[in-house]
Design an enzyme around this catalytic site. Structure first.
Site, PDB file in Angstrom:
ATOM      1  N   SER A 228      34.910   8.183  12.284  1.00  0.00           N
ATOM      2  CA  SER A 228      33.924   8.427  13.041  1.00  0.00           C
ATOM      3  C   SER A 228      33.020   9.459  12.711  1.00  0.00           C
ATOM      4  O   SER A 228      32.036   8.999  11.781  1.00  0.00           O
ATOM      5  CB  SER A 228      34.941   9.382  14.250  1.00  0.00           C
ATOM      6  OG  SER A 228      34.194   9.692  15.368  1.00  0.00           O
ATOM      7  N   ASP A 459      33.789   0.074  21.302  1.00  0.00           N
ATOM      8  CA  ASP A 459      34.201   1.558  20.969  1.00  0.00           C
ATOM      9  C   ASP A 459      33.283   2.475  21.797  1.00  0.00           C
ATOM     10  O   ASP A 459      31.932   2.328  21.679  1.00  0.00           O
ATOM     11  CB  ASP A 459      33.879   1.657  19.445  1.00  0.00           C
ATOM     12  CG  ASP A 459      34.137   2.888  18.927  1.00  0.00           C
ATOM     13  OD1 ASP A 459      34.098   4.028  19.713  1.00  0.00           O
ATOM     14  OD2 ASP A 459      34.237   3.387  17.848  1.00  0.00           O
ATOM     15  N   HIS A 488      38.388   3.269  19.238  1.00  0.00           N
ATOM     16  CA  HIS A 488      37.611   3.981  18.342  1.00  0.00           C
ATOM     17  C   HIS A 488      38.177   4.079  16.962  1.00  0.00           C
ATOM     18  O   HIS A 488      39.323   4.855  16.856  1.00  0.00           O
ATOM     19  CB  HIS A 488      37.415   5.435  19.004  1.00  0.00           C
ATOM     20  CG  HIS A 488      36.561   6.306  17.974  1.00  0.00           C
ATOM     21  ND1 HIS A 488      35.250   5.761  17.431  1.00  0.00           N
ATOM     22  CD2 HIS A 488      36.674   7.680  17.732  1.00  0.00           C
ATOM     23  CE1 HIS A 488      35.052   7.063  16.790  1.00  0.00           C
ATOM     24  NE2 HIS A 488      35.929   8.112  16.768  1.00  0.00           N
TER      25      HIS A 488
END
Length: 548
Positions: A228, A459, A488
């Site tokens: 991320s 995502d 994700h």
């Protein structure tokens, strides 16, 4: 890199109009971390409360709590003054299990910004395959301002007490309430910052911290796994210190041009689409949840419930803790948003069960699933650091009219997250520290051409388009795509094909020959059988498995 339960999001202004900082200028003199040479890392037994936390979270995967080690690293508050005031980063090392020397140290970052990495290290180690555990140490760290690092930033622990004011739809009343609330939070951050950390907590500061960690470990090259926001940290590091990159995996990728305001708007669309899909999944199992046989039925129930909670929040006194918890429209939205992060049986079934409980009059289950404390405050460290980084990485628009116009436009078609996301980031309108200019990711001499990227196409937190942009910028990189999946970050998420690429890269240095390769999605979960189904004891029980 978005919110977890009540309080994380991602946002962006493009690099073009701001002017990008060169890699050399960002690195400091001679491309170093401001000329700072850290002490060698020293490891010791971790505090008992930390060991217990590791045990409770991850020993079900591997007895990692028995081997995890801790260490502290002093780094400059301001790398332009390497001999000046120091702050302390909390590090962890989970040592390899094989005989002989380790193949290397993989430094890991879980995202955020504001995510704690000291715990993420043992988590990654526990999730690694046996050959990976035998070969590599995994090093986690709490970034500056985060968790067990010193100082840890906190601004207003009572900011998330429930029920909070309704996010609204851009109406004058909601705007006035939330602008005042957001300004109050920014002012509180200024007041509580005793050493000037807010001026030195940009991504580039953490990039230099990662370089200091590499030096402290004695590693010639940095081996790295970032998820991320950790992909932005990693790709920026690769741009600033290209010759120091060993093997780098980026998972759930951020498009640098969206840092940070535009990425928020992109998220609003993607999260709404994933929630619509989730409503359809609930409808497919109406025999279990009784919320309607069509997606439109479930959507109508959800938005009707959100409207009702605006004037009639649900309160419940938890007999175990003695705390009163409440669910208003904000708490409901923030918690159920986790379902849009990942296809997962526990999440999807748990939240659908919570909605069903409300319909049947079971307020206890509903509140325990979606509620937050009404008094006493909560740890706002992650939220404080999230703002501190994003509000100063780049200058956000300072005209509320632009925010209003952009969010009203998106909200017309994608109402699930839009206004909650706007208010989550609104402290950037009033942030007390000066914004900088981002590094022009990928534009540097000697850019490493061995990076491996992972991404799912649906995502919501880091939409696919951003991953494609980063892939283009990181010339020579390889991209593994999980088609149609709504998860994700996809490494260690149940796909044997994905994890095989991850292992082959670190263990053998092998990457796909093609620039982009595709692996199939895992498919939707099914509700558990009645015998194996368990009720939720609060959304927090789910949090660790959702957000990176």
């Amino acid at each position: 890199m978005k919110r977890i339960v009540v309080v994380a999001a991602v946002a962006g202004l493009g690099l073009t109009g701001l002017g990008a900082v060169s890699a050399q200028a960002a690195a400091g003199p001679s491309g170093t971390a401001g000329g700072f040479d850290p002490a060698a890392a020293k490891w010791h037994a971790c505090p008992a409360d930390f060991v217990k936390q590791v045990h409770d979270l991850y020993d079900v995967l591997y007895p990692v709590s028995k081997i995890v080690q801790c260490g502290e690293l002093q780094v400059p508050l301001d790398y332009a003054k390497p001999k000046g005031k120091k702050i302390t980063l909390q590090l962890t090392r989970t040592p390899h299990t094989g005989s002989g020397a380790a193949k290397g140290d993989i430094v890991v970052n879980p995202g955020g910004p504001g995510g704690g990495g000291a715990l993420f290290g043992p988590r990654v180690f526990a999730q690694n395959s046996a050959p990976m555990r035998e070969a590599f140490n995994v090093v986690g760290f709490d970034p500056r301002g985060v968790g067990r690092s010193v100082p840890a930033l906190s601004c207003d622990p009572n900011y998330t007490n429930a029920p909070r004011p309704d996010y609204g739809t851009g109406d004058a009343k909601s705007v006035a309430v939330w602008l005042k609330k957001a300004k109050g939070y920014a002012d509180a951050c200024k007041k509580t910052d005793k050493i000037g950390l807010l001026n030195h907590i940009k991504t580039i500061d953490s990039v230099k911290d990662v370089e200091s960690i590499r030096k402290a470990l004695g590693s010639k090259k940095l081996d790295y796994y970032g998820a991320s926001y950790g992909t932005y940290l990693g790709s920026t590091y690769a741009t600033v210190y290209p010759k120091n990159v060993g093997r780098m995996v980026l998972d759930g990728n951020i498009g640098p041009s969206d840092v940070w305001y535009d990425a928020n708007l992109n998220q609003d669309v993607a999260f709404d689409e994933n929630m619509e899909y989730y409503f359809g999944w609930i409808a497919r199992y109406d025999s279990v949840y009784h919320l309607g046989t069509k997606q439109a039925d479930v959507r109508k129930f959800f938005y009707g419930l959100r409207a009702k909670l605006k004037t009639s929040p649900v309160y419940y006194k938890d007999p175990d803790s003695g705390q009163t918890i409440a669910v208003g429209p904000d708490e409901l939205t923030d918690t159920i948003q986790n379902a849009a992060y990942r296809r997962n049986q526990a999440l999807w079934h748990g939240y659908a069960t919570g909605l069903s409980a409300y319909k049947s009059g079971n307020n206890a289950t509903f509140a325990l699933t979606f509620g937050a404390q009404t008094t006493g405050g909560a740890d706002d460290n992650g939220y404080a650091v999230y703002n501190a980084v994003q509000c100063t990485d780049v200058q956000w628009p300072l005209s509320w009219k632009k925010w209003q116009r952009d969010n009203e436009k998106i909200n017309k078609k994608h109402p699930f997250l839009t206004w909650g996301n706007a208010w989550y980031n609104a402290p950037c309108l009033f942030w007390p520290a000066k914004a900088g200019k981002p590094v022009n990711v990928g534009h540097t001499k000697d850019l490493p051409r061995n990076i491996l990227m992972f991404q799912s196409t649906a995502d919501a937190a880091t939409p696919y388009e951003g991953s494609l942009e980063l892939h283009r910028r990181l010339k020579g990189s390889r991209l593994v795509v999980q088609d149609g999946d709504r998860t994700h970050c996809i490494v260690h998420r149940g796909s044997a094909a994905v994890d095989a690429y991850f292992d082959a890269y670190f263990l053998k240095g092998q990457r796909p020959k093609e620039s982009t390769v595709h692996v199939p999605q895992l498919g939707d979960p099914k509700p558990p059988s009645p015998a194996s189904s368990t009720s939720l004891s609060g959304a927090g029980a789910l949090a660790n498995d959702v957000i990176r």
